[in-house]
Scaffold this active site. Structure first.
Site, PDB file in Angstrom:
ATOM      1  N   SER A   1     -27.975  -6.714 -27.359  1.00  0.00           N
ATOM      2  CA  SER A   1     -27.071  -7.069 -28.459  1.00  0.00           C
ATOM      3  C   SER A   1     -25.829  -7.745 -27.909  1.00  0.00           C
ATOM      4  O   SER A   1     -25.067  -7.144 -27.133  1.00  0.00           O
ATOM      5  CB  SER A   1     -26.659  -5.822 -29.233  1.00  0.00           C
ATOM      6  OG  SER A   1     -25.594  -6.160 -30.101  1.00  0.00           O
TER       7      SER A   1
ATOM      8  N   HIS B   1     -30.313 -10.234 -29.483  1.00  0.00           N
ATOM      9  CA  HIS B   1     -30.020  -9.536 -30.750  1.00  0.00           C
ATOM     10  C   HIS B   1     -28.628  -9.938 -31.229  1.00  0.00           C
ATOM     11  O   HIS B   1     -27.637  -9.769 -30.508  1.00  0.00           O
ATOM     12  CB  HIS B   1     -30.103  -8.028 -30.520  1.00  0.00           C
ATOM     13  CG  HIS B   1     -30.004  -7.203 -31.766  1.00  0.00           C
ATOM     14  ND1 HIS B   1     -31.080  -6.979 -32.604  1.00  0.00           N
ATOM     15  CD2 HIS B   1     -28.958  -6.544 -32.322  1.00  0.00           C
ATOM     16  CE1 HIS B   1     -30.703  -6.202 -33.607  1.00  0.00           C
ATOM     17  NE2 HIS B   1     -29.416  -5.928 -33.469  1.00  0.00           N
TER      18      HIS B   1
ATOM     19  N   ASP C   1     -25.867  -9.389 -34.125  1.00  0.00           N
ATOM     20  CA  ASP C   1     -25.437  -8.476 -35.182  1.00  0.00           C
ATOM     21  C   ASP C   1     -24.449  -9.169 -36.113  1.00  0.00           C
ATOM     22  O   ASP C   1     -23.339  -9.501 -35.712  1.00  0.00           O
ATOM     23  CB  ASP C   1     -24.772  -7.239 -34.558  1.00  0.00           C
ATOM     24  CG  ASP C   1     -25.783  -6.305 -33.930  1.00  0.00           C
ATOM     25  OD1 ASP C   1     -26.739  -5.920 -34.629  1.00  0.00           O
ATOM     26  OD2 ASP C   1     -25.629  -5.969 -32.742  1.00  0.00           O
TER      27      ASP C   1
ATOM     28  N   MET D   1     -22.199  -8.926 -39.476  1.00  0.00           N
ATOM     29  CA  MET D   1     -21.572  -7.909 -40.340  1.00  0.00           C
ATOM     30  C   MET D   1     -20.561  -8.583 -41.262  1.00  0.00           C
ATOM     31  O   MET D   1     -19.818  -9.461 -40.822  1.00  0.00           O
ATOM     32  CB  MET D   1     -20.840  -6.884 -39.475  1.00  0.00           C
ATOM     33  CG  MET D   1     -21.706  -6.238 -38.410  1.00  0.00           C
ATOM     34  SD  MET D   1     -20.728  -5.081 -37.441  1.00  0.00           S
ATOM     35  CE  MET D   1     -21.943  -4.587 -36.215  1.00  0.00           C
TER      36      MET D   1
ATOM     37  N   HIS E   1     -29.893  -9.609 -36.939  1.00  0.00           N
ATOM     38  CA  HIS E   1     -29.820  -8.365 -37.708  1.00  0.00           C
ATOM     39  C   HIS E   1     -28.696  -8.512 -38.734  1.00  0.00           C
ATOM     40  O   HIS E   1     -27.516  -8.476 -38.381  1.00  0.00           O
ATOM     41  CB  HIS E   1     -29.556  -7.222 -36.706  1.00  0.00           C
ATOM     42  CG  HIS E   1     -29.307  -5.885 -37.326  1.00  0.00           C
ATOM     43  ND1 HIS E   1     -28.792  -4.819 -36.592  1.00  0.00           N
ATOM     44  CD2 HIS E   1     -29.493  -5.412 -38.576  1.00  0.00           C
ATOM     45  CE1 HIS E   1     -28.684  -3.763 -37.376  1.00  0.00           C
ATOM     46  NE2 HIS E   1     -29.090  -4.090 -38.584  1.00  0.00           N
TER      47      HIS E   1
ATOM     48  N   MET F   1     -26.363  -7.277 -41.388  1.00  0.00           N
ATOM     49  CA  MET F   1     -25.730  -6.101 -42.001  1.00  0.00           C
ATOM     50  C   MET F   1     -24.766  -6.627 -43.049  1.00  0.00           C
ATOM     51  O   MET F   1     -23.531  -6.555 -42.889  1.00  0.00           O
ATOM     52  CB  MET F   1     -25.015  -5.272 -40.925  1.00  0.00           C
ATOM     53  CG  MET F   1     -25.985  -4.517 -40.025  1.00  0.00           C
ATOM     54  SD  MET F   1     -25.210  -3.921 -38.511  1.00  0.00           S
ATOM     55  CE  MET F   1     -25.431  -5.380 -37.486  1.00  0.00           C
TER      56      MET F   1
ATOM     57  N   MET G   1     -32.487   2.124 -37.380  1.00  0.00           N
ATOM     58  CA  MET G   1     -31.162   2.346 -36.790  1.00  0.00           C
ATOM     59  C   MET G   1     -31.096   3.754 -36.192  1.00  0.00           C
ATOM     60  O   MET G   1     -31.427   4.739 -36.869  1.00  0.00           O
ATOM     61  CB  MET G   1     -30.063   2.188 -37.842  1.00  0.00           C
ATOM     62  CG  MET G   1     -29.883   0.790 -38.394  1.00  0.00           C
ATOM     63  SD  MET G   1     -29.675  -0.500 -37.156  1.00  0.00           S
ATOM     64  CE  MET G   1     -28.204   0.061 -36.294  1.00  0.00           C
TER      65      MET G   1
ATOM     66  N   ASP H   1     -32.407   0.531 -32.653  1.00  0.00           N
ATOM     67  CA  ASP H   1     -31.109  -0.104 -32.411  1.00  0.00           C
ATOM     68  C   ASP H   1     -30.006   0.935 -32.514  1.00  0.00           C
ATOM     69  O   ASP H   1     -29.801   1.522 -33.587  1.00  0.00           O
ATOM     70  CB  ASP H   1     -30.921  -1.212 -33.456  1.00  0.00           C
ATOM     71  CG  ASP H   1     -29.618  -1.980 -33.316  1.00  0.00           C
ATOM     72  OD1 ASP H   1     -28.888  -1.770 -32.329  1.00  0.00           O
ATOM     73  OD2 ASP H   1     -29.346  -2.804 -34.215  1.00  0.00           O
TER      74      ASP H   1
ATOM     75  N   GLY I   1     -27.304   3.027 -29.377  1.00  0.00           N
ATOM     76  CA  GLY I   1     -27.237   4.086 -28.377  1.00  0.00           C
ATOM     77  C   GLY I   1     -28.420   4.123 -27.422  1.00  0.00           C
ATOM     78  O   GLY I   1     -28.652   5.151 -26.777  1.00  0.00           O
TER      79      GLY I   1
END
Ligand code: DX5
Ligand code: ZN
Length: 214
Positions: A7, A30, A32, A34, A63, A65, A136, A174, A176
């Site tokens: 990511s 990846h 992200d 948002m 991805h 969001m 997630m 996705d 941690g």
């Protein structure tokens, strides 16, 4: 074969091209996205996808969001996304179907994403029309959070549905994911691992990507 999708949320945005070149041994990039509404954070959007597209041969795993992704999926495809995933919680079922249809009409791969509180069954209305399901393993919005091991039964349940109904579908996790938590994800049936901080905080990034593959 386990795939790694680092990511870039954990990359240095002032040196994004350099940080994308550093993950060239990975399988996907990846991205992200948002909007400050679906999640309480704002990251990057369409112009950044367009700018990074020529910097890598790796597929861009975008991805979303964002609220009502159907409004923007075509623009992300045109900007160079290869895989576009939409949260099932982000719109009506009908509009998520429409978003997946628009992504496929652009010749790209489509997927659905489940937040931690969303059950595996929420993916079932879409399972025959996606190339990826993303689970997630943290609440979406921020990198660097603690892995939720209690999501593993959901990953196992989805692996069962995928094997039965759409075996070519990828199962991605996705949040941690690091060398300590990757093995349980793989054992639970995930075949694509997203990792942000675990990749970008590593002193030797190619070695860390290899370690995550197991
Ligand atoms: C969280 C994002 C993740 C995040 C993962 O909302 O979807 O992709 O960047 O970061 P780590 O691997 O640090 O948990
Ligand atoms: Zn993500």
């Amino acid at each position: 074969m386990i795939k790694i999708s680092p990511s870039i949320l954990s990359a240095d945005f002032a040196n994004l091209q350099r940080d994308i070149e550093r993950i060239s041994s990975a399988d996907y990039v990846h991205v992200d996205v948002m909007d400050g509404l679906f999640v309480p954070n704002i990251s990057i959007g369409i112009p950044v996808v367009k700018s990074i597209r020529p910097t890598t041969a790796l597929p861009l795993d975008v991805h979303l969001m964002i609220e009502r992704p159907v409004r923007y999926v075509e623009q992300f495809c045109d900007a160079g996304a290869d895989i576009v995933t939409c949260h099932v919680e982000s719109d009506t079922e009908e509009n998520i179907h429409e978003a997946l249809r628009l992504i496929h009409a652009k010749g790209k791969k489509a997927g659905v994403v489940l937040k931690p509180k969303t059950p595996a069954s929420a993916a079932l209305p879409f399972i025959n029309e996606v190339e990826m399901i993303l689970v997630m393993t943290v609440e979406p919005g921020f990198g660097g959070q603690k892995f939720m091991a209690d999501m593993m039964p959901k990953v196992q349940e989805l692996r069962g549905y995928i094997n039965e109904m759409n075996p070519a579908c990828e199962l991605e996790v996705d949040g941690g994911v690091d060398p300590d938590t990757a093995p349980v994800c793989i054992a639970s049936g995930a075949n694509v691992l997203v990792a942000g901080s675990a990749v970008y905080k590593a002193a030797d990034i190619p070695a860390r990507i290899a370690a995550l593959r197991g």
